[in-house]
Design a protein around this motif. Structure first.
Motif, PDB file in Angstrom:
ATOM      1  N   VAL A 314     -74.487 -63.511 -74.767  1.00 27.03           N
ATOM      2  CA  VAL A 314     -76.070 -63.357 -75.211  1.00 27.03           C
ATOM      3  C   VAL A 314     -76.507 -61.864 -74.807  1.00 27.03           C
ATOM      4  CG1 VAL A 314     -78.415 -63.896 -74.550  1.00 27.03           C
ATOM      5  CG2 VAL A 314     -76.663 -65.552 -74.736  1.00 27.03           C
ATOM      6  N   ARG A 315     -77.092 -60.818 -75.275  1.00 30.96           N
ATOM      7  CA  ARG A 315     -77.540 -59.602 -74.771  1.00 30.96           C
ATOM      8  C   ARG A 315     -79.169 -59.764 -75.302  1.00 30.96           C
ATOM      9  NH1 ARG A 315     -75.700 -54.834 -73.085  1.00 30.96           N
ATOM     10  NH2 ARG A 315     -77.036 -53.028 -73.437  1.00 30.96           N
ATOM     11  N   VAL A 316     -79.798 -59.237 -74.307  1.00 32.21           N
ATOM     12  CA  VAL A 316     -81.393 -59.034 -74.460  1.00 32.21           C
ATOM     13  C   VAL A 316     -81.813 -57.976 -74.316  1.00 32.21           C
ATOM     14  CG1 VAL A 316     -83.516 -60.353 -73.777  1.00 32.21           C
ATOM     15  CG2 VAL A 316     -81.523 -61.497 -73.750  1.00 32.21           C
ATOM     16  N   GLU A 317     -82.850 -57.434 -75.158  1.00 32.39           N
ATOM     17  CA  GLU A 317     -83.480 -56.339 -74.927  1.00 32.39           C
ATOM     18  C   GLU A 317     -85.024 -56.453 -75.249  1.00 32.39           C
ATOM     19  OE1 GLU A 317     -82.406 -53.430 -73.959  1.00 32.39           O
ATOM     20  OE2 GLU A 317     -80.283 -53.817 -74.192  1.00 32.39           O
ATOM     21  N   GLU A 318     -86.118 -55.817 -74.591  1.00 32.72           N
ATOM     22  CA  GLU A 318     -87.364 -55.959 -74.703  1.00 32.72           C
ATOM     23  C   GLU A 318     -87.570 -55.434 -76.129  1.00 32.72           C
ATOM     24  OE1 GLU A 318     -89.257 -54.398 -71.263  1.00 32.72           O
ATOM     25  OE2 GLU A 318     -89.169 -56.083 -70.237  1.00 32.72           O
ATOM     26  N   LEU A 319     -88.706 -55.975 -76.803  1.00 33.28           N
ATOM     27  CA  LEU A 319     -89.198 -55.038 -77.987  1.00 33.28           C
ATOM     28  C   LEU A 319     -90.746 -54.795 -77.824  1.00 33.28           C
ATOM     29  CD1 LEU A 319     -88.968 -54.941 -80.929  1.00 33.28           C
ATOM     30  CD2 LEU A 319     -89.922 -57.276 -81.451  1.00 33.28           C
TER      31      LEU A 319
END
Length: 553
Positions: A314-319
């Motif tokens: 899992v990789r998460v980036e703020e939008l």
């Protein structure tokens, strides 16, 4: 002023209220964030719907013919603005911003502006062919359409369907997760057109004498309102922004502030289907331990109860949209096979380590006893004792101890390297050389390099290569540690390794030395591979053996 009341005005007034509410919501978002083209054009659409439906209701409720005719002209200002606004909105929504040039906008608006001018001037009845006031239960104004009006209706229809074609094409190209919102937009845009044709054909209840076309504005406003709130139209990038998502083999998701899934690419939709989850549900329904506030990356399990377990990284980036955070972009990469292989290797390493430890324990105890009796025989033996035979036994004991030590070390190299640190290569080489029995051999370490490695395991590499050089090159061999473009090498001035044997020397138990165990170079190979590097066996410039560690990261 004279007013009349009728239930026919209800849907039209409702459409006005909905349009004004959407306009206020959109205007607030534009004020709080940025004047994005999609939001600005949608604001224009809602205001145009409000003008169209609002003056339609006033025209229906008022009884004065001249005032009704004024309201008729004013309502068509809003109606005339809707097709160009919707067409330009479709371009912005599908990220065709390069089409929103001044000349294109001017071309699209030319016909509506001309229509509005002719509507108020009406030379030779080009727009309004005639006016008839009908009195009865309701006072109604019936307007005969001129040729210019019919021509503009045709233009508006072409423009509207052109916009729908752009949206439909992009939705089909991007993927099925965008088809619902495209369908809702198409529904909202085509309902007024359908009402126009039904009204012209006088199909009941369109034969009442009341123009029911503006009531379709309530349906259109609700459809667009649903798209805005259900699919967070202004919070997330438009349709074409996700074109790259479609072709990604990874599952890609857009989450809102509450952690709910609002968009998914085709690969992501497949993951949702496999897990029995869908758009609109929280991400935790798919990945139970997931928390976007604290998770940036990691490996998690996904899958429905009773089904096969899948592993995803899992990789998460703020939008962010205009500054404020509006959600997250989450990328899930299927690493099931890698995880299974890793777990298999870990189990194999555990079994190998346990086996080596057991063997070494079971061998060392009797070996220690044998060495004790040997030392006693050597110390107290009489003249009949064969000293040469005892020396051979001692040498055999030493070889057995070396084999046991190498087996233990080889087992440990099967473990995965979890942590690395900056290691000064020359310093570690000199330190290792000092702790290895190298007789009168010499070392030159001049790499000037610092590498990311497990220091203890890298020391084993140097230990085994140094011992190998002395065993095969003799006590006076010269060893050098030098730099490469993507790694380093260890070479010696010994006899070298024949080219035909350079792959075999890395195999378990292979040795040409009289007292070698055959495990040293395999240990080197295992450690190098565990670091993700490559090991090349070649010849040194002076004819000796050369071992190159390349592909350092």
């Amino acid at each position: 002023m004279s007013w009349q009341f009728t239930v026919y005005a209800g849907p039209t007034l409702f459409a006005t209220v909905v349009a004004l509410a959407l306009a206020g919501y959109t205007a607030r978002l534009i004020s709080d964030r940025t004047a994005d083209a999609t939001a600005v054009l949608f604001l224009g659409i809602t205001l145009a719907v409000a003008v169209w439906t609002g003056f339609s209701a006033l025209k229906l409720l008022h009884t004065d013919p001249s005032t009704k005719l004024l309201f008729y002209r004013l309502l068509h200002v809003g109606a005339a603005a809707l097709p160009p606004l919707f067409f330009l909105f479709a371009l912005a929504y599908t990220d065709r911003r390069r089409w929103l040039r001044a000349e294109v906008v001017a071309l699209v608006w030319a016909a509506p502006l001309a229509f509005v001018c002719l509507l108020f001037l009406n030379p030779d009845g080009v727009i309004i062919g005639g006016v008839d006031v009908a009195t009865g239960a309701l006072v109604t104004l019936r307007v005969e359409d001129g040729p210019g009006f019919l021509l503009f209706v045709a233009y508006s229809t072409v423009l509207t369907f052109g916009a729908l074609g752009v949206v439909a094409y992009e939705a089909a190209r991007v993927g099925r997760s965008y088809l619902p919102q495209a369908a809702w937009m198409a529904f909202g845009a085509t309902v007024p057109i359908v009402f126009v044709f039904l009204n012209g054909s006088s199909v009941p209840p369109f034969d009442s004498g009341v123009n029911l076309v503006p009531t379709s504005g309530s349906v259109a406003a609700l459809a667009f309102g649903f798209v805005v709130f259900r699919y967070r139209l202004f919070d997330y990038p438009p349709l074409a922004y996700t074109t790259a998502m479609k072709y990604s083999p990874d599952g890609m998701f857009v989450l809102d502030e509450a952690g709910r899934i609002v968009h998914a690419n085709p690969s992501g939709q497949d993951v949702l289907d496999d897990a029995g989850t869908d758009i609109g549900e929280p991400m935790t329904a798919l990945v139970a331990a997931f928390d976007p506030e604290i998770t940036s990356e990691g490996v998690f399990e996904v899958g429905r109860d009773g089904g096969p377990t899948r592993y995803v990284s899992v990789r998460v980036e703020e939008l962010r949209r205009g500054g404020p955070r509006v959600g997250w972009v989450v990328v899930l990469r299927d690493v099931t096979e890698q995880q299974r292989r890793q777990r298999k290797l870990e189990r194999q390493a555990e079994r190998l380590n346990a086996f080596a430890s057991t063997v070494s324990h079971d061998l060392r105890n009797p070996l220690t006893v044998a060495q004790g009796f040997l030392e006693l025989a050597q110390a107290e033996g009489d003249g009949d004792v064969d000293r040469e035979a005892l020396d051979r036994v001692a040498t055999a004991h030493e070889r057995m101890a070396e084999i046991i030590e190498d087996l233990l070390q080889l087992a440990k190299q099967g473990e995965q390297i979890d942590a690395t640190a900056a290691v000064p290569l020359d310093e570690l080489a000199a330190e290792t050389w000092a702790n290895v029995d190298t007789a009168s051999a010499t070392l030159s370490a001049d790499t000037g390099m610092t590498v990311q490695a497990d220091r203890t395991m890298l020391r084993h590499v140097f230990e085994n290569l140094f011992r190998n050089a002395v065993e095969h090159g003799g006590p006076d061999v010269a060893v050098r540690v030098g730099p490469l473009a993507d790694g380093f090498f260890v070479e010696d001035t010994g006899p070298g390794i024949p080219e035909a044997e350079r792959e075999s020397v890395l195999e378990s138990g292979y040795t040409t030395a009289e007292h070698g165990t055959g495990y040293g170079l395999q240990i080197v190979h295992s450690i190098v591979a565990a670091h993700g590097w490559d090991l090349r066996v070649t010849g040194a410039s002076g004819g000796g053996a050369r071992f190159e560690m390349v592909g350092l990261r």
